[in-house]
Enzyme design. Sequence first.
Site, short mmCIF file in Angstrom:
data_model
loop_
_atom_site.label_atom_id
_atom_site.label_comp_id
_atom_site.label_asym_id
_atom_site.label_seq_id
_atom_site.Cartn_x
_atom_site.Cartn_y
_atom_site.Cartn_z
N ARG A 38 0.82 -1.21 0.00
CA ARG A 38 0.00 0.00 0.00
C ARG A 38 0.86 1.27 0.00
NH1 ARG A 38 -5.24 -1.39 3.83
NH2 ARG A 38 -6.50 -2.18 2.11
N LYS A 199 -17.09 -15.60 4.82
CA LYS A 199 -18.51 -15.38 5.13
C LYS A 199 -19.36 -15.07 3.91
CE LYS A 199 -19.41 -12.82 8.84
NZ LYS A 199 -19.17 -11.57 9.61
N GLY A 373 -12.58 -3.96 1.42
CA GLY A 373 -14.00 -3.58 1.46
C GLY A 373 -14.39 -2.61 0.35
P1 ADP Z 1 -10.53 -11.79 1.63
O1 ADP Z 1 -9.85 -11.06 2.76
O2 ADP Z 1 -9.58 -12.20 0.56
O3 ADP Z 1 -11.73 -11.05 1.11
P2 ADP Z 1 -12.08 -13.33 3.48
O4 ADP Z 1 -11.69 -12.40 4.57
O5 ADP Z 1 -13.48 -13.33 3.01
O6 ADP Z 1 -11.10 -13.16 2.23
O7 ADP Z 1 -11.80 -14.83 3.95
C1 ADP Z 1 -10.55 -15.28 4.30
C2 ADP Z 1 -10.64 -16.32 5.36
O8 ADP Z 1 -11.53 -17.35 5.03
C3 ADP Z 1 -9.30 -16.96 5.58
O9 ADP Z 1 -8.78 -16.53 6.79
C4 ADP Z 1 -9.60 -18.47 5.58
O10 ADP Z 1 -9.00 -19.15 6.64
C5 ADP Z 1 -11.11 -18.51 5.71
N1 ADP Z 1 -11.66 -19.73 5.13
C6 ADP Z 1 -11.59 -20.13 3.84
N2 ADP Z 1 -12.15 -21.35 3.69
C7 ADP Z 1 -12.58 -21.74 4.91
C8 ADP Z 1 -13.24 -22.90 5.41
N3 ADP Z 1 -13.57 -23.90 4.60
N4 ADP Z 1 -13.54 -22.94 6.73
C9 ADP Z 1 -13.22 -21.92 7.55
N5 ADP Z 1 -12.58 -20.81 7.13
C10 ADP Z 1 -12.26 -20.70 5.84
#
Ligand code: ADP
Length: 392
Positions: A38, A199, A373
Site C-alpha cells: 500500500r 462469510k 471492502g
Molecule cells: P478476503 O480477505 O480475501 O476477502 P475473506 O476475509 O473473506 O477473504 O476470507 C478469508 C478467510 O476465510 C481466511 O482466513 C480463511 O481461513 C477462511 N476460510 C476459507 N475457507 C474456509 C473454510 N472452509 N472454513 C473456515 N474458514 C475458511
Amino acid sequence: MTLKSVNQFPVTGRRVFLRVDFNVPREKGGGKILDDTRICEAIPTIRYLIEQKAKVILASHLGRPKGRDPEESLIGVAERLTELLGCEVIFPEDCVGDGVWKLAHDLREGQVLLLENLRFHKEEELNEPDFAAALAHLGEVYVTDAFGALHRAHASTVGMVSQFKEKGIGFLVQKELDFLGKLLARPERPFVAVLGGAKVSDKIGLIENLLSKVDEVLLGGALAYTFLKAEGIPTGKSRLEEEKINQARRILMKGKEAGVAILLPRDHRVADRIASDAISKVVDRIGGEDIGLDIGPETSRQYAGRLQRAKTIFWNGPMGFFEIPAFAAGTREIAAAIASAGAVSVVGGGESLAAIRSSGLGDKISHLSTGGGATLEYLEGKELPGLKVLET
Ligand code: ADP
Ligand code: MG
C-alpha cells in the site's frame, strides 16, 4: 461521474493534502511492516507532487487504536516511506494542533510531511466537523489516493473534502477505477469470477451484482457450504450461515435464469478439527462429523480448466483455510491457474492478496486491488462516499 485527476490542476507551490491508505499489515505488537504494497502503490502520486514542487501533506489511518497508542503509530511507515522516496519525511506527533499547522504552513516546495495516525482522534471515524475543518486548514488542495478507505465516510475521506475548491484523485485511485471499471463495463469474455473466503454475508451482494456481468462463478472457501446446503447437499460440521441459505438458493436460481453457471465444489478436503496436526482426507460427500476446509483436487482441476479458457478473471476469497498448509492446496492451485491463464486478472481482498503473494505469483496478475471492502463495494455497484464528494 466526473473526477479530476491530480495532474489536471495546478499543484506547484501549493499545500496538497494527500489522503493515502498506509494501513499496512504489521507484526503483532512489534510493528514490523509485513507487506508494504500500500505504501509502494502511493509512491507515483507522491513523486509526481514532489517533482511538481508541491508541498506534500500525507495523512492516513492505521489499525483500530482507541485514542493515542504508540503501537499504532505511523512512525514505522514514515521510516519505510523515507527509504522508498529517498528523501526526508517530516513526522510530527499528531495530525492536528498548532504545531502541526505551523509545520504544514512552513513546508518548502517539494517537502513531504506525514501526519500521525488520524485515528488517534475518535473524531476521524465520527466525521466530526471541527476535526474535519482542522484537517482542511492544513492544505490548499485535496487529493485522495486512499482507495481502500473510499467506502468510509470519515473526516479525512469525506468531511473535510467539501472545504476544497480544487480536489481530485491520485494515480492509484485512477488505476483502481480503470481496472475495476473495465471489469464492470466491457470485460473480454468469458469472464469468470472465483469467489471464496469466510462469510457469505460479506460477499452475497457482490455475488448477486456479478451475476449480471460474468459468464461463470466458481465458488469455494467456507461460503460454498451455505450454497451446498441450499442445494440440499450435506455439509457436516463445516462453517455455515443458516440465515443465508434462502438467499443462496435465490442466487443459484438467478444464475440459472441469467444463464450464468455457478459452480460449487464437488469434492472436499475435510478434517475433524481445524489444526495443523489434524488428520485430513478428501471426500465427495461430507460426513456428519467432517469440517470442510478446502476444495478437493477434482474441484481444483475443474476450476483450473474453466480458468484456462477465461479472458477476464476476478478473484476474491481463498478456497480453503489456507493459513494451515494442509488446507492450502486448493487456494494455491487456483492462484496458479489464474496466473497462467493469460487473461486480464484482478485479485482483491486482504487474504486473497496474501495468498497470491505468498505463492510468489503477484507479478503474474494484471491488477492487485489495494481495496478490500472498498473494492467489494465498488464491484457490488455501491457508490463510494469518498468518490462522491470529489465529483465535479
Ligand atoms: P478476503 O480477505 O480475501 O476477502 P475473506 O476475509 O473473506 O477473504 O476470507 C478469508 C478467510 O476465510 C481466511 O482466513 C480463511 O481461513 C477462511 N476460510 C476459507 N475457507 C474456509 C473454510 N472452509 N472454513 C473456515 N474458514 C475458511
Ligand atoms: Mg479478509
